[in-house]
Design a protein around this motif. Structure first.
Motif, PDB file in Angstrom:
ATOM      1  N   ALA A  73      37.751  36.249  55.315  1.00  0.00           N
ATOM      2  CA  ALA A  73      36.912  36.722  54.201  1.00  0.00           C
ATOM      3  C   ALA A  73      36.578  35.589  53.240  1.00  0.00           C
ATOM      4  O   ALA A  73      37.468  34.845  52.814  1.00  0.00           O
ATOM      5  N   ALA A  74      35.312  35.481  52.890  1.00  0.00           N
ATOM      6  CA  ALA A  74      34.897  34.464  51.918  1.00  0.00           C
ATOM      7  C   ALA A  74      35.557  34.739  50.580  1.00  0.00           C
ATOM      8  O   ALA A  74      35.599  35.878  50.111  1.00  0.00           O
ATOM      9  N   GLN A 116      32.813  52.456  61.385  1.00  0.00           N
ATOM     10  CA  GLN A 116      31.475  52.839  61.866  1.00  0.00           C
ATOM     11  C   GLN A 116      31.494  53.093  63.372  1.00  0.00           C
ATOM     12  O   GLN A 116      31.783  52.165  64.158  1.00  0.00           O
ATOM     13  N   ASN A 145      43.126  51.622  61.325  1.00  0.00           N
ATOM     14  CA  ASN A 145      43.685  50.269  61.425  1.00  0.00           C
ATOM     15  C   ASN A 145      45.113  50.228  61.981  1.00  0.00           C
ATOM     16  O   ASN A 145      45.548  49.193  62.492  1.00  0.00           O
ATOM     17  N   VAL A 195      36.931  42.062  57.284  1.00  0.00           N
ATOM     18  CA  VAL A 195      36.138  42.971  56.449  1.00  0.00           C
ATOM     19  C   VAL A 195      35.485  42.168  55.331  1.00  0.00           C
ATOM     20  O   VAL A 195      35.842  41.017  55.085  1.00  0.00           O
ATOM     21  N   LYS A 196      34.540  42.792  54.637  1.00  0.00           N
ATOM     22  CA  LYS A 196      33.889  42.104  53.515  1.00  0.00           C
ATOM     23  C   LYS A 196      34.922  41.816  52.418  1.00  0.00           C
ATOM     24  O   LYS A 196      35.902  42.566  52.281  1.00  0.00           O
ATOM     25  N   ARG A 229      29.706  41.695  62.208  1.00  0.00           N
ATOM     26  CA  ARG A 229      28.991  40.571  62.822  1.00  0.00           C
ATOM     27  C   ARG A 229      29.901  39.388  63.149  1.00  0.00           C
ATOM     28  O   ARG A 229      29.840  38.834  64.248  1.00  0.00           O
ATOM     29  N   MET A 230      30.788  39.021  62.196  1.00  0.00           N
ATOM     30  CA  MET A 230      31.611  37.828  62.445  1.00  0.00           C
ATOM     31  C   MET A 230      32.739  38.140  63.419  1.00  0.00           C
ATOM     32  O   MET A 230      33.041  37.334  64.311  1.00  0.00           O
ATOM     33  N   ASP A 237      37.172  49.725  63.217  1.00  0.00           N
ATOM     34  CA  ASP A 237      36.024  49.765  62.303  1.00  0.00           C
ATOM     35  C   ASP A 237      35.728  51.229  61.977  1.00  0.00           C
ATOM     36  O   ASP A 237      35.829  52.085  62.860  1.00  0.00           O
TER      37      ASP A 237
HETATM   38  N1  LIG Z   1      28.679  36.914  58.832  1.00  0.00           N
HETATM   39  C1  LIG Z   1      29.028  35.625  58.750  1.00  0.00           C
HETATM   40  O1  LIG Z   1      28.247  34.723  59.119  1.00  0.00           O
HETATM   41  C2  LIG Z   1      30.376  35.242  58.229  1.00  0.00           C
HETATM   42  C3  LIG Z   1      31.208  36.170  57.624  1.00  0.00           C
HETATM   43  N2  LIG Z   1      32.437  35.777  57.147  1.00  0.00           N
HETATM   44  C4  LIG Z   1      33.317  36.760  56.517  1.00  0.00           C
HETATM   45  O2  LIG Z   1      33.644  37.724  57.491  1.00  0.00           O
HETATM   46  C5  LIG Z   1      33.858  38.978  56.857  1.00  0.00           C
HETATM   47  C6  LIG Z   1      33.031  40.013  57.578  1.00  0.00           C
HETATM   48  O3  LIG Z   1      31.662  39.647  57.443  1.00  0.00           O
HETATM   49  P1  LIG Z   1      30.573  40.292  58.405  1.00  0.00           P
HETATM   50  O4  LIG Z   1      31.112  40.410  59.775  1.00  0.00           O
HETATM   51  O5  LIG Z   1      29.334  39.553  58.158  1.00  0.00           O
HETATM   52  O6  LIG Z   1      30.471  41.763  57.736  1.00  0.00           O
HETATM   53  P2  LIG Z   1      30.096  43.130  58.422  1.00  0.00           P
HETATM   54  O7  LIG Z   1      29.724  44.056  57.309  1.00  0.00           O
HETATM   55  O8  LIG Z   1      29.139  42.915  59.549  1.00  0.00           O
HETATM   56  O9  LIG Z   1      31.488  43.625  59.084  1.00  0.00           O
HETATM   57  C7  LIG Z   1      32.554  44.153  58.359  1.00  0.00           C
HETATM   58  C8  LIG Z   1      32.952  45.470  59.025  1.00  0.00           C
HETATM   59  O10 LIG Z   1      34.191  45.909  58.480  1.00  0.00           O
HETATM   60  C9  LIG Z   1      34.110  47.306  58.318  1.00  0.00           C
HETATM   61  N3  LIG Z   1      35.107  47.811  57.365  1.00  0.00           N
HETATM   62  C10 LIG Z   1      34.962  48.131  56.045  1.00  0.00           C
HETATM   63  N4  LIG Z   1      36.108  48.613  55.549  1.00  0.00           N
HETATM   64  C11 LIG Z   1      37.016  48.591  56.570  1.00  0.00           C
HETATM   65  C12 LIG Z   1      38.360  48.988  56.668  1.00  0.00           C
HETATM   66  N5  LIG Z   1      39.026  49.481  55.620  1.00  0.00           N
HETATM   67  N6  LIG Z   1      38.993  48.843  57.850  1.00  0.00           N
HETATM   68  C13 LIG Z   1      38.338  48.344  58.932  1.00  0.00           C
HETATM   69  N7  LIG Z   1      37.036  47.959  58.893  1.00  0.00           N
HETATM   70  C14 LIG Z   1      36.386  48.084  57.723  1.00  0.00           C
HETATM   71  C15 LIG Z   1      32.708  47.486  57.824  1.00  0.00           C
HETATM   72  O11 LIG Z   1      32.312  48.848  57.832  1.00  0.00           O
HETATM   73  P3  LIG Z   1      31.308  49.368  56.659  1.00  0.00           P
HETATM   74  O12 LIG Z   1      29.969  48.841  57.028  1.00  0.00           O
HETATM   75  O13 LIG Z   1      31.431  50.847  56.727  1.00  0.00           O
HETATM   76  O14 LIG Z   1      31.802  48.784  55.356  1.00  0.00           O
HETATM   77  C16 LIG Z   1      31.937  46.583  58.766  1.00  0.00           C
HETATM   78  O15 LIG Z   1      31.597  47.253  59.982  1.00  0.00           O
HETATM   79  C17 LIG Z   1      33.472  38.826  55.391  1.00  0.00           C
HETATM   80  O16 LIG Z   1      34.620  38.776  54.603  1.00  0.00           O
HETATM   81  C18 LIG Z   1      32.713  37.507  55.351  1.00  0.00           C
HETATM   82  O17 LIG Z   1      32.925  36.833  54.136  1.00  0.00           O
HETATM   83  C19 LIG Z   1      32.910  34.503  57.288  1.00  0.00           C
HETATM   84  C20 LIG Z   1      32.130  33.561  57.892  1.00  0.00           C
HETATM   85  C21 LIG Z   1      30.788  33.839  58.353  1.00  0.00           C
END
Ligand SMILES: NC(=O)C1=CN([C@@H]2O[C@H](COP(=O)(O)OP(=O)(O)OC[C@H]3O[C@@H](n4cnc5c(N)ncnc54)[C@H](OP(=O)(O)O)[C@@H]3O)[C@@H](O)[C@H]2O)C=CC1
Ligand SMILES: O=C(O)[C@@H]1CCC=N1
Length: 282
Positions: free
Chosen positions: A107-108, A48, A67, A81-82, A22-23, A46
Motif C-alpha cells: 500500500a502506498a 467484489q 480474509n 488493498v487501497k 489491479r496490483m 476480495d
Molecule cells: N495499481 C498500481 O499501479 C499500484 C498499486 N499499489 C498499491 O496497491 C494497493 C492496491 O491498489 P490497486 O490494486 O490499484 O487497487 P484496486 O482497487 O484495484 O484493488 C484493491 C482491492 O481490494 C479490495 N478490498 C477492499 N477492502 C478489502 C478488504 N477489507 N479485504 C479484502 N479486499 C479488500 C477492493 O475492493 P473494493 O473495490 O470493494 O474496495 C479492491 O478489489 C494500493 O494500496 C496501492 O497503493 C502499489 C503499486 C502500484
C-alpha cells in the motif's frame, strides 16, 4: 538482523493476497508466469465477486470472499488493498496472525510503524512498492524491512520481486520517492507513448503503426540505458546529429519544459504518497 522467528519452509512459502485488484492481479499472474509459486500455493480474497471470479479464472487460484481463509492458508500475506482500507484490514487480521506469518504490504504511504502498531511490535513486516509491469516480468520494485524482519524474509521477498522484474532494497524513508517514480511512473510513460503515437499520426502514420513504433522506441531506449550503463544524456547525444532532425525536436521539448514537467510529476506523486500516511485521507 535477527534470526528467523518462523518454522515455515522458506523455499516453498504459501502466499496469500488480501485484496485482488489491479496490483495483486499483476503480481499473482507474474509470479505464476515466472514459476516462483504454483497456483495451489497462492490464495487471495476480495469483497467484489467480479474481481474474485476474474482472478480465479485467469490465474487458476482460489479467491475467497473473506480474509480469514487467506490468513489460515498462507505464510506470507500480501496486503494489496487501497491505503484507505488498510486500517480495517490490519484490525481484522491482527488476532489471526501466527508466528509463521510474514506481512508484505504494497500500500502506498502506509508506514511500517503504523502497521506494527496495529499488528503487534514483533510482527515481521516488509513494505514493498511494486508496479504493474510485474504482470509481464518487467516490474520495478523497491522494498524496506521492518525491525523484526529476518534475512530469510528479505530473501523471500527479493526472490518474489525479482521473479516479476527488478528490485532494490531501500530505507523506508525513500519509499514515497519510489512510489512517485516507479510506482506511479508507468502511467506517466503510457502518456508519453500515447503522445508520441499522436505525433506519428499527426505526421501521417496509421494509429496502429504509430503506437507500435512509439512503444518499441520507449522499450528500446529503456534497454539502452539499463544495458549499456551509459548516461541518458550521452545516449541522447548519439541520436542527435548536428543540424539534424532530433535536435529540432529536442529544442521543442526543452521550450515546452518536458523535463521540468516530469520532475514535477514524480515530486507531486511522492508528496501524495507521504500525505497518504496522514490521518486525513479523502
Ligand atoms: N495499481 C498500481 O499501479 C499500484 C498499486 N499499489 C498499491 O496497491 C494497493 C492496491 O491498489 P490497486 O490494486 O490499484 O487497487 P484496486 O482497487 O484495484 O484493488 C484493491 C482491492 O481490494 C479490495 N478490498 C477492499 N477492502 C478489502 C478488504 N477489507 N479485504 C479484502 N479486499 C479488500 C477492493 O475492493 P473494493 O473495490 O470493494 O474496495 C479492491 O478489489 C494500493 O494500496 C496501492 O497503493 C502499489 C503499486 C502500484
Ligand atoms: O496511484 C496510486 O496511488 C497507486 C500507488 C502507485 C501506483 N498506483
Amino acid at each position: 538482523m535477527k534470526p528467523p522467528a518462523a518454522t515455515a519452509d522458506r523455499d516453498a512459502l504459501r502466499w496469500g493476497f488480501i485484496g485482488s485488484g489491479r496490483m495483486a492481479s499483476a503480481l499473482v499472474k507474474g509470479m505464476i508466469r515466472a514459476g516462483v509459486a504454483t497456483p495451489d500455493r497462492i490464495v487471495a480474497s476480495d469483497p467484489q465477486a467480479g474481481t474474485r471470479d476474474e482472478l480465479a479464472r485467469e490465474a487458476g487460484i482460489a479467491v475467497h470472499a473473506s480474509n480469514s481463509p487467506v490468513v489460515e492458508a498462507s505464510d506470507a500475506i500480501v496486503l494489496a488493498v487501497k491505503p484507505q482500507s488498510m486500517a480495517s484490514v490490519l484490525a481484522e487480521i491482527a488476532p489471526m496472525l501466527a508466528p509463521r506469518h510474514l506481512i508484505v504490504s504494497i500500500a502506498a504511504g502506509v508506514g511500517i510503524g503504523a502497521m506494527r502498531a496495529a499488528l503487534g511490535a514483533s510482527t515481521r513486516i516488509v513494505r514493498v512498492m511494486p508496479n504493474t509491469p510485474a504482470l509481464l516480468g518487467e516490474g520495478a520494485s523497491a522494498y524496506a524491512l521492518g525491525p523484526d524482519a529476518t534475512d530469510a524474509d528479505a530473501q523471500a521477498v527479493q526472490r518474489f520481486l525479482d521473479s516479476v522484474g527488478r528490485s532494490v532494497r531501500v530505507p523506508e524513508s525513500q519509499l514515497d520517492a519510489v512510489t512517485g517514480l516507479s510506482g506511479s511512473g508507468p502511467a506517466f510513460v503510457y502518456m508519453v507513448i500515447e503522445a508520441l503515437s499522436d505525433g506519428g499520426v499527426r505526421a501521417g502514420l496509421p494509429r496502429d503503426v504509430a503506437t507500435t513504433l512509439a512503444a518499441q522506441t520507449v522499450l528500446g531506449a529503456a534497454k539502452m540505458v539499463l544495458e549499456t550503463g551509459l548516461h541518458p544524456g550521452a545516449l541522447k547525444d548519439q541520436v542527435t546529429s548536428p543540424g539534424g532532425t532530433t535536435i529540432a525536436g529536442v529544442q521543442v521539448l526543452e521550450r515546452a519544459a518536458l523535463r521540468g514537467a516530469l520532475i514535477d510529476a514524480v515530486d507531486a506523486a511522492a508528496r501524495r504518497s507521504a500525505e497518504l500516511a496522514g490521518p486525513a485521507r479523502p
